[in-house]
Design an enzyme around this catalytic site. Structure first.
Site, short mmCIF file in Angstrom:
data_model
loop_
_atom_site.label_atom_id
_atom_site.label_comp_id
_atom_site.label_asym_id
_atom_site.label_seq_id
_atom_site.Cartn_x
_atom_site.Cartn_y
_atom_site.Cartn_z
N HIS A 1 -0.86 0.53 5.76
CA HIS A 1 -0.92 0.34 7.22
C HIS A 1 -1.91 1.30 7.88
O HIS A 1 -2.30 1.09 9.02
CB HIS A 1 0.46 0.55 7.84
CG HIS A 1 1.48 -0.45 7.38
ND1 HIS A 1 1.28 -1.81 7.47
CD2 HIS A 1 2.71 -0.28 6.82
CE1 HIS A 1 2.34 -2.45 6.98
NE2 HIS A 1 3.21 -1.55 6.57
N ASP B 1 3.36 -6.51 -0.59
CA ASP B 1 4.41 -5.80 0.13
C ASP B 1 4.99 -6.75 1.20
O ASP B 1 4.32 -7.68 1.63
CB ASP B 1 3.78 -4.57 0.80
CG ASP B 1 4.79 -3.66 1.46
OD1 ASP B 1 5.20 -2.67 0.82
OD2 ASP B 1 5.17 -3.92 2.62
N HIS C 1 5.38 -6.27 4.18
CA HIS C 1 4.66 -6.13 5.46
C HIS C 1 3.17 -6.38 5.27
O HIS C 1 2.61 -6.03 4.23
CB HIS C 1 4.88 -4.72 6.02
CG HIS C 1 6.34 -4.38 6.21
ND1 HIS C 1 7.06 -3.75 5.24
CD2 HIS C 1 7.18 -4.63 7.24
CE1 HIS C 1 8.32 -3.61 5.66
NE2 HIS C 1 8.41 -4.14 6.87
N ASP D 1 9.77 -3.68 -1.04
CA ASP D 1 10.59 -4.07 0.11
C ASP D 1 10.73 -5.58 0.21
O ASP D 1 11.34 -6.09 1.15
CB ASP D 1 10.05 -3.47 1.43
CG ASP D 1 8.56 -3.64 1.59
OD1 ASP D 1 7.95 -4.38 0.79
OD2 ASP D 1 7.99 -3.03 2.52
#
Ligand code: ZN
Length: 458
Positions: free
Chosen positions: A195, A232, A234, A309
């Site tokens: 990120h 991932d 996200h 995740d």
């Protein structure tokens, strides 16, 4: 006459003295316990101790990725005055994975490479000096970490306890990337801070280790195209921010729709999936996404940002992937990479649920055994043989005490060979060698006995 009693006043005096001694003893014990506790909570966090590990032969590899390295440092784990132990996320997952791989006999302590923490100059390849300087401001850091950072913390404490673990993991990714650029499977048991953008950190990501590593390879002369496969939960908005305008890096993100980051940055290929997606949906979407990578990209390096995740029960996402599904995901990326004769940089990214470490270990075990190369019929044959009690095979191609012949003429060399990184305990893989595959099944089904190697504990 009876014996004369001592005057009561003397008893009172003795009792008073005894009470005073007891109080002093209790205070001393409390002070000692307090001093030990303060010492433990304020102990300095571990620093990376750079050293060379071993280049391993991947026994089951087919098509490519016949060698592997694993990079890890205890310094990846956050150490914040003991408060990290109160965090609901499993922040010790890196350590658990490393220890688990050793306990299972797959690796021993000498196999791990450990890198120096990334320097300020290395970080500046990806991030502006202004941004890096701003990270000593607790308010800026709190935004990046999405967690409160006490305002009274000095620069030294922030640098050592909060930024240090991130810099250590970036150093690990830098080292792993050097190996991956030589066509190897290079695993960093950390990193994947996807990120972080050039001038902004968020989503628990301060530095973008993958971007910094790719830019470092570029600076060292690596000119092949790069494919980032981000699985991932996200979206990999940081990777998109770094390489959106770079035609030599294709940034693919497969993620859950509707969760952080919001808004998202468009990448070269984004595949949003609805919450609740299961193994079948996820793996089919990954297959489709990989088939959509432009044929003329022909990457020399694939980076897999392999967050856990995606697992069912993760506190930050609602996908329903099982550990076996995650293993299949990671093998699918490795298979694609091997078939395209590229190197693979595998980083762990997010995922702090209770099954995160176990699922990563299952997946990494399959990767290090080269299980992406197994055809389904071969799996079936091995399953039948295992059920009939055939003698178990060695867990991997790596056997101590023998050197490995390395291929020459790779497209790019970082000078690692000059530093002796290839001094290896790995055995050359012989075609058809017995015992090459080891137990191919999930760890629990294999048991620990057959695969365990003596002396393989940390
Ligand atoms: Zn994530």
């Amino acid at each position: 006459m009876g014996r004369q009693q001592e005057p009561p006043t003397l008893d009172w005096e003795a009792d008073k003295a005894r009470r005073r001694r007891r109080a002093l003893t209790r205070a001393g014990v409390a002070a000692a316990v307090g001093a030990v506790a303060v010492g433990w909570f304020t102990r300095p966090p571990p620093r990376p101790q750079p050293h060379e590990g071993r280049v391993l032969a991947v026994a089951g590899a087919a098509g490519g990725l016949s060698e592997a390295v694993v990079v890890y440092s205890p310094a990846y784990a956050p150490s914040f005055y003991g408060l990290e132990h109160l965090h609901p996320f499993d922040l010790r997952k890196y350590d658990k994975i490393a220890r688990g791989l050793v306990a299972d006999g797959l690796l021993d302590a000498a196999d791990f490479f450990e890198a120096a923490a990334a320097s300020e100059q290395q970080l500046e390849r990806g991030h502006s000096p202004e941004y890096l300087e701003s990270l000593t401001d607790p308010a800026v850091l709190a935004q990046a970490l999405e967690a409160p950072v006490p305002g009274f913390l000095g620069e030294a404490a922030i640098g050592r306890r909060l930024l240090g673990p991130f810099a250590a993991a970036v150093g690990g990714t830098l080292l792993a990337a050097e190996h991956a650029a030589q066509g190897r499977l290079a695993i960093n048991l950390g990193g994947g801070f996807h990120h972080a953008r050039p001038d902004m950190g968020h989503g628990f990501c301060v530095y973008n280790d993958v971007a910094v590593a790719i830019l470092a390879l570029r600076a060292a002369g690596f000119s092949d195209n790069v494919l980032i496969v981000d699985t991932d939960a996200h979206q990999g908005d940081g990777s998109h921010a770094f390489f959106g305008d770079d035609p030599s890096v294709f940034s693919l993100s497969l993620h859950q729709d509707g969760i952080f980051p919001n808004p998202k940055l468009p990448g070269d290929l984004d595949v949003p999936l609805p919450g609740g997606s299961d193994d079948r949906t996820f793996l089919a979407a990954l297959d489709r996404a990989l088939s959509q990578v432009p044929a003329d990209l022909q990457p020399g390096l694939v980076v897999h940002v392999s967050g856990s995740d995606v697992l069912q029960g993760d506190p930050l996402a609602t996908l329903r992937i099982t550990p076996q599904g995650m293993r299949s995901r990671d093998l699918a990326v490795a298979r694609w990479t091997a078939e395209h004769r590229a190197g693979l940089l595998h980083v762990l990214a997010g995922g702090y649920g209770p099954r995160s470490a176990e699922a990563h270990q299952l997946s990494l075990t399959a990767l290090l055994r080269g299980e992406w190369g197994l055809e389904p019929w071969l799996r079936a044959v091995r399953a039948v043989r295992a059920r009939r009690g055939s003698a178990p095979r060695a867990p991997r191609g790596h056997q101590g005490g023998q050197g490995v012949e390395l291929g020459q003429g790779q497209r790019w060399s970082s000078g690692l060979e000059a530093r002796g990184a290839h001094a290896s305990g790995a055995a050359p893989r012989r075609k058809g060698a017995k015992g090459a595959m080891g137990c191919w099944r999930p760890k629990r089904l294999c048991g620990t006995g057959p695969g365990r190697r003596p002396g393989g504990r940390v």
